[in-house]
Write a protein that holds these residues in place. Sequence first.
Motif, PDB file in Angstrom:
ATOM      1  N   TYR A 243       0.835  -1.194   0.000  1.00 40.28           N
ATOM      2  CA  TYR A 243       0.000   0.000   0.000  1.00 40.28           C
ATOM      3  C   TYR A 243       0.877   1.254   0.000  1.00 40.28           C
ATOM      4  O   TYR A 243       1.966   1.262   0.590  1.00 40.28           O
ATOM      5  N   LYS A 244       0.371   2.300  -0.636  1.00 42.96           N
ATOM      6  CA  LYS A 244       1.050   3.589  -0.599  1.00 42.96           C
ATOM      7  C   LYS A 244      -0.002   4.695  -0.680  1.00 42.96           C
ATOM      8  O   LYS A 244      -0.834   4.706  -1.591  1.00 42.96           O
ATOM      9  N   TRP A 245       0.051   5.646   0.278  1.00 42.83           N
ATOM     10  CA  TRP A 245      -0.876   6.772   0.310  1.00 42.83           C
ATOM     11  C   TRP A 245      -0.208   8.019  -0.257  1.00 42.83           C
ATOM     12  O   TRP A 245       0.964   8.288   0.023  1.00 42.83           O
ATOM     13  N   ASN A 251      -2.907  21.410  -4.330  1.00 43.48           N
ATOM     14  CA  ASN A 251      -1.586  21.723  -3.778  1.00 43.48           C
ATOM     15  C   ASN A 251      -1.179  20.599  -2.836  1.00 43.48           C
ATOM     16  O   ASN A 251      -1.357  20.692  -1.618  1.00 43.48           O
ATOM     17  N   PRO A 252      -0.650  19.504  -3.380  1.00 37.65           N
ATOM     18  CA  PRO A 252      -0.397  18.322  -2.553  1.00 37.65           C
ATOM     19  C   PRO A 252       0.793  18.495  -1.624  1.00 37.65           C
ATOM     20  O   PRO A 252       1.668  19.328  -1.844  1.00 37.65           O
ATOM     21  N   ILE A 253       0.787  17.693  -0.561  1.00 39.11           N
ATOM     22  CA  ILE A 253       1.942  17.612   0.334  1.00 39.11           C
ATOM     23  C   ILE A 253       2.480  16.187   0.278  1.00 39.11           C
ATOM     24  O   ILE A 253       1.799  15.260  -0.155  1.00 39.11           O
ATOM     25  N   ASP A 254       3.719  16.022   0.714  1.00 36.24           N
ATOM     26  CA  ASP A 254       4.328  14.702   0.789  1.00 36.24           C
ATOM     27  C   ASP A 254       3.885  14.059   2.101  1.00 36.24           C
ATOM     28  O   ASP A 254       4.426  14.354   3.166  1.00 36.24           O
ATOM     29  N   ILE A 255       2.883  13.203   2.039  1.00 30.16           N
ATOM     30  CA  ILE A 255       2.317  12.630   3.261  1.00 30.16           C
ATOM     31  C   ILE A 255       3.352  11.814   4.025  1.00 30.16           C
ATOM     32  O   ILE A 255       3.461  11.898   5.249  1.00 30.16           O
ATOM     33  N   GLU A 256       4.127  11.021   3.309  1.00 31.83           N
ATOM     34  CA  GLU A 256       5.108  10.175   3.995  1.00 31.83           C
ATOM     35  C   GLU A 256       6.129  11.012   4.752  1.00 31.83           C
ATOM     36  O   GLU A 256       6.583  10.638   5.825  1.00 31.83           O
ATOM     37  N   LEU A 285      -7.119  12.293  -0.895  1.00 29.32           N
ATOM     38  CA  LEU A 285      -6.087  11.334  -0.528  1.00 29.32           C
ATOM     39  C   LEU A 285      -6.322  10.039  -1.293  1.00 29.32           C
ATOM     40  O   LEU A 285      -7.446   9.540  -1.359  1.00 29.32           O
ATOM     41  N   GLN A 286      -5.257   9.506  -1.860  1.00 27.90           N
ATOM     42  CA  GLN A 286      -5.369   8.314  -2.703  1.00 27.90           C
ATOM     43  C   GLN A 286      -4.480   7.207  -2.160  1.00 27.90           C
ATOM     44  O   GLN A 286      -3.344   7.451  -1.735  1.00 27.90           O
ATOM     45  N   VAL A 287      -5.020   6.007  -2.162  1.00 26.05           N
ATOM     46  CA  VAL A 287      -4.219   4.838  -1.795  1.00 26.05           C
ATOM     47  C   VAL A 287      -4.010   3.985  -3.047  1.00 26.05           C
ATOM     48  O   VAL A 287      -4.929   3.772  -3.827  1.00 26.05           O
ATOM     49  N   LYS A 288      -2.767   3.559  -3.232  1.00 24.27           N
ATOM     50  CA  LYS A 288      -2.432   2.646  -4.334  1.00 24.27           C
ATOM     51  C   LYS A 288      -2.130   1.276  -3.742  1.00 24.27           C
ATOM     52  O   LYS A 288      -1.388   1.178  -2.764  1.00 24.27           O
ATOM     53  N   VAL A 289      -2.717   0.262  -4.322  1.00 25.11           N
ATOM     54  CA  VAL A 289      -2.508  -1.114  -3.869  1.00 25.11           C
ATOM     55  C   VAL A 289      -1.950  -1.919  -5.031  1.00 25.11           C
ATOM     56  O   VAL A 289      -2.447  -1.815  -6.161  1.00 25.11           O
TER      57      VAL A 289
END
Length: 363
Positions: A243-245, A251-256, A285-289
């Motif tokens: 998983y990766k969010w 105006n996105p931020i680097d969540i990690e 917010l998007q999650v990639k699986v």
Amino acid sequence: MRMVTFDWTFPSRQFCELLIDSASLAKLGDGHQCQIASDRSNEIIITLGDAPTLDPMQTIKLNPKVLYTKNCPIVQSIQLHVNISANESIYPTLVMIQPSMLGVCTPLQLSPSSLLFVGKRPLQKAEWSIVESKPTLSASDTQKIQTLMNTDANSNKLDIYLPPGTLPLDYSFVLKVIMTNFLGRANSSLVAVRTSSLALPKVTISESKLELYTSDSLVIEAVGEAQSCSNELQGTTPFKLKYKWTDISVNPIDIERVIGLNPQIPPRSLTIPAFTFEARSIRTLQVKVWIESNPNLENTQSVEVKYLIAKPIAWIQGGSRIISTSQELLLDASPSYDPDEPDLRRSRDLNFTWSCTLSLIHI
């Protein structure tokens, strides 16, 4: 030959409606505008609106009895020859946005929403072709797929839909689309597509939209499953999913980087601490699986989070009390604060308005 000088008299609004006959007016599109050229009083500038149907070099009719001239009768019949131009390029500018991997259950679907083009000139035709395939398809198979891509249902709607199984599995393709706008000008773009004999993983998020305050913390959980086309688990051994969010807002931020990763929390969970985002903001917010053994088999899901504006908290030190008329009354509201402000000192930088209500107390 007699030179005629135009003396224009018209209201500032609805100039197009007064100037152009109704049949021609309908071809200018929604939001069209008409005005006199600032340096040439005998020239009319027409700005087309959204979705015009006017063809280049087409003749449109002006209303009679609208244009008056000095020392001349009313103009009875005037036609306007239109040469369409604008500051932007007359050629459509295309950017293709789509997933590059198709699972065995996934149709190939590209719609107008995934085509970005500059200007307000509507696209009218799409022509699709296969420019590369690996392994190499036979000429007959290539022609068969291209024919399906260019049926009236596809090209006239400017989109493409091919059911699962139309493209051979475990292949990679480079597709080309040529888009033509209503001016007859065309441009092209390429899109890479790969197919797999496995199905893409399924991912779900319990909530599609969330509303909360910036002082609230938030935990979002995504559930991913490796499935077959019948929605059953693939094989007897479950595939391991990763998983990766990411923040895909305007105006996105680097969540990690901002939030950090907590190894004690399952990777499918995203914990957003309080005051990470500002009030009055909307984040997507998007999650990639993806399947760990085959990273190309991936899927995404997103959730919209809206941060509301919280009301200031009014707080009087000591609360309610009873005193005698001879006692001094001191009311201190300094503990009041703004819950949207993480800095305690700044959260108490408030403006106060006091009011007094008289009520009788029976003893």
